[in-house]
Design an enzyme around this catalytic site. Structure first.
Site, short mmCIF file in Angstrom:
data_model
loop_
_atom_site.label_atom_id
_atom_site.label_comp_id
_atom_site.label_asym_id
_atom_site.label_seq_id
_atom_site.Cartn_x
_atom_site.Cartn_y
_atom_site.Cartn_z
N ASP A 1 0.81 -1.22 0.00
CA ASP A 1 0.00 0.00 0.00
C ASP A 1 0.85 1.27 0.00
OD1 ASP A 1 -2.39 1.52 0.21
OD2 ASP A 1 -2.20 1.57 2.39
N GLU B 1 3.29 -8.08 7.50
CA GLU B 1 2.05 -8.71 7.09
C GLU B 1 2.20 -9.84 6.07
OE1 GLU B 1 -0.93 -5.75 6.19
OE2 GLU B 1 -1.12 -5.35 8.32
N TYR C 1 -6.88 -3.23 12.80
CA TYR C 1 -7.76 -2.16 12.31
C TYR C 1 -9.21 -2.36 12.73
CZ TYR C 1 -3.81 -0.35 9.71
OH TYR C 1 -2.59 0.19 9.39
N GLU D 1 0.71 -1.19 13.99
CA GLU D 1 -0.25 -0.42 13.16
C GLU D 1 -1.62 -0.45 13.82
OE1 GLU D 1 -0.52 -1.30 8.95
OE2 GLU D 1 1.66 -1.48 8.79
C1 GCB Z 1 -1.47 -2.39 6.56
C2 GCB Z 1 -0.17 -2.26 5.86
C3 GCB Z 1 0.13 -0.83 5.48
C4 GCB Z 1 -1.14 -0.17 4.95
C5 GCB Z 1 -2.17 -0.16 6.05
C6 GCB Z 1 -3.50 0.48 5.63
O1 GCB Z 1 -1.76 -3.33 7.24
O2 GCB Z 1 0.90 -2.82 6.57
O3 GCB Z 1 1.15 -0.83 4.53
O4 GCB Z 1 -0.89 1.13 4.49
O5 GCB Z 1 -2.43 -1.47 6.43
O6 GCB Z 1 -3.67 1.65 5.80
O7 GCB Z 1 -4.35 -0.24 5.12
#
Ligand code: GCB
Length: 605
Positions: free
Chosen positions: A167, A418, A474, A512
């Site tokens: 990403d 990941e 998330y 994250e």
């Molecule tokens: C993740 C990735 C990261 C993305 C992020 C997102 O898990 O490691 O590279 O930018 O999520 O914002 O979706």
């Protein structure tokens, strides 16, 4: 062993390092005619672009921004006559993702991997007191046999296009500084250091590799330049009385001067700034100098307007000022090793770094980070090409550790981001990567990798390799966002309870968590993408972090908004920044500032 030294270019009594940064001639080569047309001797046309920089954002044509293929650079460099007798090197801080280097028309070297340095040794062919032509063919295509992983497709009009499995935008080119160097033929090649604290004193054990047989002398100077310790021989110990330790935001640096001597004559001299500190994991604690620490900070990117992923010294300064302002103490170099100057700055400012190798996109899906939330099963490590990928990965681990091991700021290695850990096929792959890091690092720093959303207890086959378990989560964004936030919290707690039940006796950190937020969007009551929602989301995650003692750190995704590939999930880039891409705060920055300034360094210690 690497066939060139990873030591940072420096001028000393015996060495010279001259920057080759500036405007370089530049040419795209979509038809791959460069070699045939003799571009190795010099490029056609007069186009020039700055180095260091990504090439993509200078131009107004979309075909250039999205270009995938070969891109050529050229610069003339004058080599002084007094350098004769030395080893002459051209050192690239990085060439993304691979490069072939030609000097005076001859191919000197090639390098695979876009985020670590390499040298072209031109000693045998260089012309002294004359201009020499340096030509570099860079290629920025993505594959599944190198990291970061992705594909390169061909559109119906014949143009190639990068399809990252990750990403962030596929910024590329000569994105870091280039140096012309002169180094004595017998020189310091590599330095290993390890620290032991003994009361008020410290032992610095060292091993110096040189390219010859002459004896080595070491002198340790304190920050004022006073001699603090001395030693002789390629391997030994420096005893430091009343050692000033390197600590978070209290970074004391010594200067280690290494000399290769011929009687009283200095053959080579190299100087390294070092910080005396220990790092270890004990049970669920992360210890710095024997004391528990809690990580507060960011996953970042090297990413800014106009220069893209190119090293930008001004942006670096601003980023460190913002990190200090907000009360952060750490960062992860997601998703690749950053420019060396950033580690030097962290050494000075007392920031902790989790150093990440570019192993991202190791998931069999175009948008791997999205697939996470669906729990879909893939078996990335069962591909026929996996053994080739593993070799590239191991080489990057070796280069990263060789380059970064002596930065006091580097407290851990992140060996993947990941990956697909849902199948047993990942296990032997992980074993090799984790063992390699352990073998190469004399300090035996903790190793980790960032676990994707579906790498949960019962699914993940690989978390046991990590000394620190690092989660990318998330809940409240990809899973149960908006008004369902209450259910997101439930699920989040359920997962954390499952980890707790495993009784791993290891520290957990979040590498994250975050919510996309448009800097200009306000809405009361909140909706997803508004600043109000980013705050609600953070209030929820912070509550969960505070409920579990084994959680020893929080690094929010992301420090700043950053460029990605265009698509329906991204509004001209990823907007999970706490700061905008222009490095101004969103509302959430004030919430985090309040929290992080209040949380002590030894929180949950
Ligand atoms: C993740 C990735 C990261 C993305 C992020 C997102 O898990 O490691 O590279 O930018 O999520 O914002 O979706």
């Amino acid at each position: 062993m690497l066939n060139y030294s990873m030591l940072y270019p420096k001028t000393t009594v015996s060495r010279r390092a001259v920057s080759m940064d500036g405007m370089w001639k530049f040419h795209l080569d979509a038809m791959e005619i460069g070699e045939k047309e003799g571009w190795t001797e010099g490029l056609p046309g007069e186009e020039r672009i700055p180095v260091p920089a990504s090439f993509q954002d200078f131009y107004t044509e979309k075909d250039i921004r999205e270009y995938a293929g070969d891109l050529w650079y050229e610069k003339d460099v004058f080599v002084p006559g007094e350098w004769e007798g030395k080893q002459i090197l051209v050192r690239f801080g990085a060439a993304t993702h691979r490069a072939s280097v030609y000097v005076n028309g001859l191919k000197i070297t090639e390098h695979e991997g876009g985020f670590l340095p390499f040298c072209a040794d031109v000693t045998e062919i260089v012309r002294y007191n004359a201009h020499n032509k340096v030509v570099v063919k860079v290629n920025n295509e993505l594959t599944v046999t190198n990291i970061p992983c992705g594909e390169t497709i061909t559109l119906s009009n014949g143009k190639k296009m990068a399809k990252p499995y990750f990403d962030f935008f596929n910024y590329s080119g000569l994105q870091r500084s280039v140096y012309l160097m002169a180094v004595p033929k017998e020189s310091v090649f590599d330095i290993d250091l390890d620290y032991e604290l003994c009361g008020d004193d410290a032992k610095v054990s060292y091993e110096i590799k040189t390219t010859g047989e002459h004896p080595v002398q070491l002198t340790l100077l304190d920050a004022e330049g006073n001699k603090t310790a001395e030693a002789e021989g390629k391997k030994g110990v420096l005893n430091v009385r009343n050692a000033r330790l390197w600590n978070v935001h209290d970074a004391y640096l010594y200067r280690l001067v290494i000399r290769i001597m011929d009687e009283n004559e200095v053959i080579d001299e190299y100087e390294e700034e070092i910080g005396i500190r220990t790092v270890e994991v004990q049970g669920t604690k992360i210890l710095l100098n024997g004391k528990p620490i809690y990580l507060k900070g960011f996953g970042k990117h090297e990413d800014s307007d106009v220069v893209g992923r190119g090293f930008n010294i001004g942006v670096m300064k601003r980023d460190f000022e913002l990190m200090k302002w907000i009360g952060a103490n750490s960062l992860r170099t997601s998703h690749y090793p950053y420019s060396e100057e950033i580690y030097q700055m962290a050494d000075r400012e007392g920031f902790l770094i989790i150093d990440e190798v570019p192993a991202v996109g190791l998931f069999a899906s175009l948008m791997n980070f999205m697939e996470a939330s669906t729990g879909k099963k893939t078996a990335f490590f069962e591909k026929e090409t996996t053994p080739i990928l593993l070799q590239a990965h191991l080489k990057a681990v070796e280069e990263m550790i060789a380059r970064d091991k002596n930065h006091p700021s580097v407290i851990a290695w992140s060996l993947l981001n990941e990956p697909d850990t849902s199948s047993k096929a990942a296990v032997p792959y992980f074993k090799e990567v984790f063992e390699k890091a352990h073998e190469l690092d004399v300090q035996k720093r903790p190793r980790t990798f960032a676990l994707i959303m579906n790498s949960v207890p019962g699914v993940c086959q690989c978390y046991q390799f990590s000394d620190i378990i690092a989660l990318n989560r998330y809940y409240g964004w990809y899973v149960k966002g908006g008004y369902e936030l209450v259910d997101a919290e439930e699920l989040f707690r359920k997962e954390m309870d499952a980890w707790k039940d495993l009784n791993l006796d290891k520290p957990f950190i979040f590498t994250e968590y975050g919510a996309d937020t448009l800097g200009e969007e306000h809405k009361l009551p909140s909706v997803m993408w508004s600043q109000e929602y980013q705050k609600e989301y953070l209030e929820m995650t912070n509550k969960v972090f505070d409920s579990y003692d084994f959680i020893k750190g929080e690094q929010i995704w992301n420090f700043a908004d950053f460029q990605t590939t265009e698509g329906i999930l991204r509004v001209n880039g990823n907007k999970k920044g706490v700061f905008t891409r222009q490095r101004q705060p969103k509302d959430a920055a004030y919430l985090l500032k309040k929290r992080w300034e209040e949380l002590p360094l030894d929180y949950k210690g």
